[in-house]
Scaffold this motif. Structure first.
Motif, PDB file in Angstrom:
ATOM      1  N   GLU A 127       0.830  -1.206   0.000  1.00 22.75           N
ATOM      2  CA  GLU A 127       0.000   0.000   0.000  1.00 22.75           C
ATOM      3  C   GLU A 127       0.862   1.253   0.000  1.00 22.75           C
ATOM      4  N   GLN A 128       1.943   1.244   0.775  1.00 24.19           N
ATOM      5  CA  GLN A 128       2.823   2.406   0.797  1.00 24.19           C
ATOM      6  C   GLN A 128       3.539   2.581  -0.543  1.00 24.19           C
ATOM      7  N   GLN A 129       3.942   1.466  -1.159  1.00 22.52           N
ATOM      8  CA  GLN A 129       4.608   1.570  -2.451  1.00 22.52           C
ATOM      9  C   GLN A 129       3.630   2.019  -3.544  1.00 22.52           C
ATOM     10  N   GLU A 130       2.391   1.555  -3.466  1.00 19.82           N
ATOM     11  CA  GLU A 130       1.401   2.011  -4.440  1.00 19.82           C
ATOM     12  C   GLU A 130       1.126   3.501  -4.282  1.00 19.82           C
ATOM     13  N   ARG A 131       1.099   3.963  -3.045  1.00 21.70           N
ATOM     14  CA  ARG A 131       0.913   5.394  -2.803  1.00 21.70           C
ATOM     15  C   ARG A 131       2.085   6.190  -3.382  1.00 21.70           C
ATOM     16  N   LEU A 132       3.292   5.631  -3.284  1.00 19.16           N
ATOM     17  CA  LEU A 132       4.464   6.300  -3.837  1.00 19.16           C
ATOM     18  C   LEU A 132       4.404   6.353  -5.363  1.00 19.16           C
ATOM     19  N   LEU A 133       3.895   5.302  -5.977  1.00 16.37           N
ATOM     20  CA  LEU A 133       3.755   5.300  -7.432  1.00 16.37           C
ATOM     21  C   LEU A 133       2.743   6.330  -7.894  1.00 16.37           C
ATOM     22  N   ARG A 134       1.677   6.467  -7.162  1.00 15.29           N
ATOM     23  CA  ARG A 134       0.669   7.454  -7.539  1.00 15.29           C
ATOM     24  C   ARG A 134       1.187   8.870  -7.412  1.00 15.29           C
ATOM     25  N   GLU A 135       2.172   9.082  -6.532  1.00 15.86           N
ATOM     26  CA  GLU A 135       2.738  10.421  -6.379  1.00 15.86           C
ATOM     27  C   GLU A 135       3.649  10.788  -7.545  1.00 15.86           C
ATOM     28  N   TRP A 136       4.361   9.813  -8.103  1.00 15.32           N
ATOM     29  CA  TRP A 136       5.335  10.087  -9.154  1.00 15.32           C
ATOM     30  C   TRP A 136       4.791   9.788 -10.555  1.00 15.32           C
ATOM     31  N   LEU A 137       3.647   9.127 -10.667  1.00 13.18           N
ATOM     32  CA  LEU A 137       3.088   8.746 -11.961  1.00 13.18           C
ATOM     33  C   LEU A 137       1.612   9.111 -12.022  1.00 13.18           C
ATOM     34  N   ASP A 138       1.129   9.326 -13.253  1.00 15.06           N
ATOM     35  CA  ASP A 138      -0.313   9.463 -13.474  1.00 15.06           C
ATOM     36  C   ASP A 138      -0.898   8.061 -13.566  1.00 15.06           C
ATOM     37  N   CYS A 139      -1.502   7.611 -12.502  1.00 20.02           N
ATOM     38  CA  CYS A 139      -1.982   6.230 -12.412  1.00 20.02           C
ATOM     39  C   CYS A 139      -3.507   6.186 -12.495  1.00 20.02           C
ATOM     40  N   CYS A 140      -4.001   5.039 -12.900  1.00 19.45           N
ATOM     41  CA  CYS A 140      -5.433   4.768 -12.917  1.00 19.45           C
ATOM     42  C   CYS A 140      -5.624   3.265 -12.795  1.00 19.45           C
ATOM     43  N   VAL A 141      -6.837   2.874 -12.429  1.00 22.93           N
ATOM     44  CA  VAL A 141      -7.192   1.465 -12.308  1.00 22.93           C
ATOM     45  C   VAL A 141      -8.253   1.166 -13.350  1.00 22.93           C
ATOM     46  N   THR A 142      -8.011   0.198 -14.177  1.00 21.48           N
ATOM     47  CA  THR A 142      -8.943  -0.157 -15.247  1.00 21.48           C
ATOM     48  C   THR A 142     -10.154  -0.898 -14.677  1.00 21.48           C
ATOM     49  N   GLU A 143     -11.136  -1.158 -15.532  1.00 22.72           N
ATOM     50  CA  GLU A 143     -12.316  -1.894 -15.094  1.00 22.72           C
ATOM     51  C   GLU A 143     -11.961  -3.319 -14.682  1.00 22.72           C
ATOM     52  N   GLY A 144     -10.894  -3.831 -15.261  1.00 20.22           N
ATOM     53  CA  GLY A 144     -10.459  -5.164 -14.858  1.00 20.22           C
ATOM     54  C   GLY A 144      -9.620  -5.174 -13.601  1.00 20.22           C
ATOM     55  N   GLY A 145      -9.392  -4.009 -12.992  1.00 16.95           N
ATOM     56  CA  GLY A 145      -8.643  -3.930 -11.747  1.00 16.95           C
ATOM     57  C   GLY A 145      -7.135  -3.912 -11.935  1.00 16.95           C
ATOM     58  N   VAL A 146      -6.671  -3.467 -13.086  1.00 19.94           N
ATOM     59  CA  VAL A 146      -5.224  -3.413 -13.349  1.00 19.94           C
ATOM     60  C   VAL A 146      -4.737  -2.003 -13.065  1.00 19.94           C
ATOM     61  N   LEU A 147      -3.737  -1.882 -12.187  1.00 23.90           N
ATOM     62  CA  LEU A 147      -3.114  -0.594 -11.910  1.00 23.90           C
ATOM     63  C   LEU A 147      -2.157  -0.273 -13.052  1.00 23.90           C
ATOM     64  N   ALA A 148      -2.363   0.878 -13.704  1.00 27.56           N
ATOM     65  CA  ALA A 148      -1.565   1.234 -14.877  1.00 27.56           C
ATOM     66  C   ALA A 148      -1.147   2.690 -14.780  1.00 27.56           C
ATOM     67  N   ALA A 149       0.003   2.972 -15.412  1.00 32.04           N
ATOM     68  CA  ALA A 149       0.512   4.345 -15.523  1.00 32.04           C
ATOM     69  C   ALA A 149       0.223   4.851 -16.926  1.00 32.04           C
ATOM     70  N   MET A 150      -0.139   6.134 -17.050  1.00 38.19           N
ATOM     71  CA  MET A 150      -0.510   6.709 -18.334  1.00 38.19           C
ATOM     72  C   MET A 150       0.695   7.431 -18.943  1.00 38.19           C
ATOM     73  N   GLN A 151       1.064   6.967 -20.146  1.00 32.41           N
ATOM     74  CA  GLN A 151       2.119   7.623 -20.929  1.00 32.41           C
ATOM     75  C   GLN A 151       1.449   8.501 -21.974  1.00 32.41           C
ATOM     76  N   LYS A 152       1.681   9.790 -21.899  1.00 29.99           N
ATOM     77  CA  LYS A 152       1.012  10.742 -22.771  1.00 29.99           C
ATOM     78  C   LYS A 152       2.007  11.298 -23.784  1.00 29.99           C
ATOM     79  N   SER A 153       1.579  11.362 -25.023  1.00 32.92           N
ATOM     80  CA  SER A 153       2.393  11.951 -26.086  1.00 32.92           C
ATOM     81  C   SER A 153       1.475  12.700 -27.037  1.00 32.92           C
ATOM     82  N   SER A 154       2.014  13.726 -27.685  1.00 32.83           N
ATOM     83  CA  SER A 154       1.215  14.574 -28.563  1.00 32.83           C
ATOM     84  C   SER A 154       2.031  14.920 -29.795  1.00 32.83           C
TER      85      SER A 154
END
Length: 718
Positions: free
Chosen positions: A651-678
């Protein structure tokens, strides 16, 4: 005043009289003695020790014709030769050379002197034993026996130059006088035959010497009788020479056949063949440069050794017929080379990546990268990039015909890496939800294998080019050197925790930690050297963005045996920067068998239904790729180089990931980081490079469409 002729010195080994200026014996090359110096009176006409017309034997003892130094007790005294000694010389049974009575071996051929028999024995008894008939002689002096033994050792260790006849030491490859190369046995025999056919027995040949010694020191029942007359001795000597010449000729014929065969093989060799043999030797000796030279020349990695090449390499214990470079890497356990070779074997298609399509734009991008590197002021003086660039495959690829798309993917992707990460050990694209519905499929770009694969993959995932000029490697080394204290404390704390977590329970002294850290620093400064986890951690600080490594968990041998943990898979955060100074859009790398590859996604349109209900607030021009932060077993990826305060439960490591990454949880329950490019925010030089690379495949589209139309017409006609 004493002339030069009156001060000659006698050699202890062959009794030859040498001039006083000579430091070695002219006959046997023995060292000049440092003990007694023998001089003669100036009125003596003969400069030698042999009896002359003016020499009086009555004045030998007690006269002043010979002056011996007081320190002559260290070696036997040299006395004048008497008439009895001259007449009692013994003849060698091999070469008939007349040797002095005190010599225990023949001075010419080094054959051992036969033992003398007692006077009570009859000549018949002596002849029945097979020994050589020798004239009566004085007992053998032990000092003389020692000198003869030294002469034997000295004489057999030299080789005679065929040009100037100078005797050289065996280790010298060229004559020290005339620089003539050292001849082999075949050249020595041919040289002796051309100059004097009857002088074969005088060649310094170890095989002939062994044959001579065997004839002299063998069993008494096999010894030959000594010659009874000069004519008979000449006949027997000629017979022995014929035998030796026949043996030399047979061995010479074999050598000539081998020499001609090897010469024919060498004449047929081409440059590619020599590069292949050098690559084989490089695998055995651990030289990666020889393998890279063969690969860069376009050589086939799957090429097999033939019998002639194995014979030319002349190392049966290492090389076998039909062996490839992969077989040699397996035999000698070259795991780093094996990973490179196995990757290259399947690369049959010519690779064409965007960086190769337009060299001018690629050089401009390299200059742009060098200009965007800056060093932070303050205590943590680390280098960083000012631009945020993410490389993605253009969506226009899907508009190409299927045949052209297949060709494009064959030339830009690494099929072996893709297969290993997807099928053999499911590390990427294991989630159908991420890969299909969210269009976040990752593609492994083809990468060089010159030892800089980590740096190349980082630049490929950002700018789409290689680190050809080692700009990123130099920046890595400078950042490690200037911020050594900061990175060292993190590395030491992480390594200590890692060893204890795996139950190793060892502790190092500070000197050992310093030595290991110095080795890590040295790797960063050596082009082509393999890098470690610490270097990825530093690269995350240079990019100012997280790096996610999807890699195999275990090192495996060629047979599939597990050798150990890889320790590369996980998340690397720029923990030493402030969070506000960093970007939250990560890049993805793949690791397989000692090789890194860039993992990139493809541009897609429309993002309304993505993010599992999360409000992404993205424009239509922005591509979002969802990178999983858990493995296929839904376990959280490791975060590398955490301090004691940052370590904790999941839980502490997941909290740390959310601080340094744009994270989201999919409908299937997968924790993922969003890589954005334009496209609009991407660097214009990168966009031009990709467009020019894609134009090459657009030009072959009409040909493919025309061929498809012709096939349709043929089917309609049928």
């Amino acid at each position: 005043m004493m002339t030069e002729q009156g001060v000659k010195w006698a050699c202890d080994y062959c009794t030859f009289e040498n001039w006083p200026s000579a430091v070695k014996c002219t006959m046997c090359r023995a060292q000049k003695p440092s003990g007694p110096i023998i001089t003669e009176e100036p009125y003596k006409s003969s400069p030698t020790l042999e009896p002359g017309p003016e020499w009086d034997p009555s004045r030998t003892e007690g006269s002043s014709s010979l002056l011996i130094c007081p320190d002559s007790s260290a070696r036997p005294r040299v006395r004048p030769v008497t008439t009895a000694e001259t007449s009692s010389k013994w003849s060698c049974q091999i070469c008939t050379y007349l040797n002095w009575p005190r010599a225990i071996r023949c001075t010419q051929c080094l054959c051992q002197r036969q033992r003398t028999h007692r006077s009570t024995e009859s000549p018949q008894t002596s002849g029945s034993n097979g020994g050589c008939r020798l004239a009566p002689s004085s007992p053998v002096d032990p000092c003389e026996e020692y000198n003869d033994r030294n002469r034997l050792n000295t004489h057999t260790q030299h080789w005679t130059c065929s040009a100037c006849t100078y005797q050289n030491w065996p280790k010298t490859k060229k004559c020290v006088v005339c620089d003539h190369p050292k001849p082999n046995n075949l050249e020595a025999i041919e040289l002796a035959e051309s100059e004097n056919p009857s002088s074969i027995t005088s060649i310094v040949n170890e095989q002939d010497r062994a044959r001579w010694r065997g004839g002299c020191s063998g069993d008494q029942g096999q010894r030959r009788s000594p010659p009874t007359s000069k004519r008979e001795s000449d006949v027997k000597m000629d017979f022995q020479r014929i035998e030796l010449a026949a043996g030399a000729m047979s061995s010479r014929e074999d050598q000539e056949v081998d020499f001609k065969k090897m010469k024919q093989i060498k004449n047929r060799m081409r440059k590619t063949d020599w590069l292949f043999l050098n690559a084989c030797a490089g695998v055995v000796e651990g030289d990666l440069t020889a393998v890279e030279a063969y690969k860069s020349s376009g050589g086939d990695i799957a090429r097999q050794l033939n019998a002639d090449e194995v014979r030319l390499l002349n190392r049966p214990s290492a090389f076998d017929d039909s062996f490839t470079l992969v077989h040699l890497a397996i035999r000698f356990q070259r795991q780093d080379m094996l990973a490179i070779l196995l990757t290259e074997v399947s690369q049959q298609a010519a690779k064409c990546i965007p960086a190769m399509a337009c060299p001018e734009l690629t050089e401009q991008i390299r200059r742009e990268i060098a200009a965007s590197l800056h060093q932070r002021k303050g205590d943590f003086a680390c280098y960083f990039l000012t631009d945020l660039v993410t490389f993605t495959l253009p969506a226009d690829i899907e508009d190409l015909p299927p045949a052209v798309q297949e060709k494009l993917f064959d030339e830009i992707l690494d099929r072996d890496v893709q297969k290993e990460l997807e099928e053999e050990s499911p590390v990427i694209n294991w989630s159908l939800e991420l890969g299909t519905r969210l269009d976040s499929r990752l593609y492994a770009l083809w990468n060089r294998t010159a030892g800089d694969c980590l740096l190349d993959s980082v630049l490929q995932a950002t700018w789409g080019i290689y680190d050809k000029d080692s700009v990123l490697r130099k920046t890595l080394h400078d950042s490690l050197h200037d911020c050594s204290h900061w990175f060292y404390s993190r590395w030491k704390e992480w390594e200590s925790w890692y060893s204890q977590s795996f139950g190793l329970h060892f502790s190092l002294r500070e000197e050992q930690w310093q030595e290991d850290w110095a080795f890590i620093l040295s790797l960063a400064s050596q082009p082509g050297a393999s890098l470690e986890q610490t270097h990825i951690f530093v690269l995350a600080h240079i990019l100012r963005r997280p790096i996610i490594v999807y890699g195999v968990k275990y090192y495996k041998s060629f047979r599939g045996e597990t050798l150990g943990y890889t320790r590369f898979q996980g998340v690397y955060l720029p923990l030493l920067w402030e969070q506000s100074f960093c970007w939250k859009s990560p890049i993805a790398l793949g690791y397989t068998r000692g090789h890194f590859s860039a993992l990139v996604a493809m541009e897609n349109d429309g993002y309304d239904n993505r993010g599992a209900g999360a409000n992404l607030n993205t424009d239509d021009d922005v591509t979002v790729t969802f990178l999983p932060l858990v493995d296929s077993e839904r376990k959280l990826l490791h975060i590398h180089f955490l301090s004691a305060q940052e370590m904790g439960n999941e839980e502490q490591q997941e909290r740390l990931l959310r601080e340094w990454l744009d994270c989201c949880v999919t409908e299937g329950g997968v924790l993922a980081a969003m890589q954005k490019s334009s496209r609009r925010r991407n660097h214009p030089l990168v966009t031009q490079m990709v467009e020019k690379w894609l134009d090459g495949y657009r030009q072959i589209r009409p040909c493919a469409s025309l061929s498809d139309g012709e096939e349709d017409e043929e089917e309609e006609d049928e």
